[in-house]
Design a protein around this motif. Structure first.
Motif, PDB file in Angstrom:
ATOM      1  N   ASN A 125      -9.312 -10.292   3.690  1.00  0.00           N
ATOM      2  CA  ASN A 125      -8.467 -10.166   4.868  1.00  0.00           C
ATOM      3  C   ASN A 125      -9.313 -10.244   6.138  1.00  0.00           C
ATOM      4  O   ASN A 125      -8.946 -10.924   7.100  1.00  0.00           O
ATOM      5  N   THR A 153      -1.897 -12.447  10.889  1.00  0.00           N
ATOM      6  CA  THR A 153      -1.793 -11.076  10.386  1.00  0.00           C
ATOM      7  C   THR A 153      -0.537 -10.849   9.554  1.00  0.00           C
ATOM      8  O   THR A 153      -0.625 -10.306   8.448  1.00  0.00           O
ATOM      9  N   PRO A 154       0.665 -11.255  10.022  1.00  0.00           N
ATOM     10  CA  PRO A 154       1.836 -11.070   9.151  1.00  0.00           C
ATOM     11  C   PRO A 154       1.782 -11.910   7.877  1.00  0.00           C
ATOM     12  O   PRO A 154       2.285 -11.485   6.832  1.00  0.00           O
ATOM     13  N   SER A 168      -0.088 -10.432   0.526  1.00  0.00           N
ATOM     14  CA  SER A 168      -0.519  -9.334  -0.345  1.00  0.00           C
ATOM     15  C   SER A 168       0.687  -8.605  -0.930  1.00  0.00           C
ATOM     16  O   SER A 168       0.637  -8.137  -2.064  1.00  0.00           O
ATOM     17  N   ASN A 169       1.783  -8.522  -0.176  1.00  0.00           N
ATOM     18  CA  ASN A 169       3.003  -7.911  -0.710  1.00  0.00           C
ATOM     19  C   ASN A 169       3.622  -8.755  -1.809  1.00  0.00           C
ATOM     20  O   ASN A 169       4.407  -8.249  -2.607  1.00  0.00           O
ATOM     21  N   THR A 194      -0.935 -12.648   6.116  1.00  0.00           N
ATOM     22  CA  THR A 194      -1.811 -12.002   5.136  1.00  0.00           C
ATOM     23  C   THR A 194      -1.152 -10.776   4.517  1.00  0.00           C
ATOM     24  O   THR A 194      -1.281 -10.538   3.319  1.00  0.00           O
ATOM     25  N   SER A 195      -0.418 -10.012   5.317  1.00  0.00           N
ATOM     26  CA  SER A 195       0.254  -8.844   4.736  1.00  0.00           C
ATOM     27  C   SER A 195       1.402  -9.269   3.829  1.00  0.00           C
ATOM     28  O   SER A 195       1.621  -8.665   2.783  1.00  0.00           O
TER      29      SER A 195
END
Length: 92
Positions: free
Chosen positions: A4, A20-21, A27-28, A23-24
């Motif tokens: 990340n 940023t959104p 991962s979710n 990558t999150s």
């Protein structure tokens, strides 16, 4: 360095608010799929080991967990080897 952090450092500064959104969200998505995949692998290996062990379920479950741990260790090792390919970016 985590993946990340590497992604955020390699992204252009004007696109950080979009990266940023992503990558999150990724991962979710990846983590539940990995958990489901390892759970399914454990169930399949346990069933296969039950037929090999001739009905000894305790031994078959231990061997199934052993196979699942070996798979997770191989995935982790390949990730560590892949991380060696990522070079550090030095910003001036």
């Amino acid at each position: 360095m985590s993946l990340n952090t590497y992604i955020l450092q390699s992204a252009p500064s004007e696109l950080i608010s979009r990266v940023t959104p992503l990558t999150s969200a990724s991962s979710n998505l990846v983590i539940p799929i990995a958990i489901a995949g390892l759970s399914n692998f454990l169930a399949l290996r346990t069933n296969a080991r039950i037929t090999m062990a001739g009905g000894n379920t305790a031994l078959a479950e231990m061997k199934g967990y052993s196979d699942t741990f070996l798979l997770a260790a191989c995935i982790a090792l390949s990730g560590a080897l892949f991380s060696l390919l990522l070079g550090s970016k030095h910003h001036s």
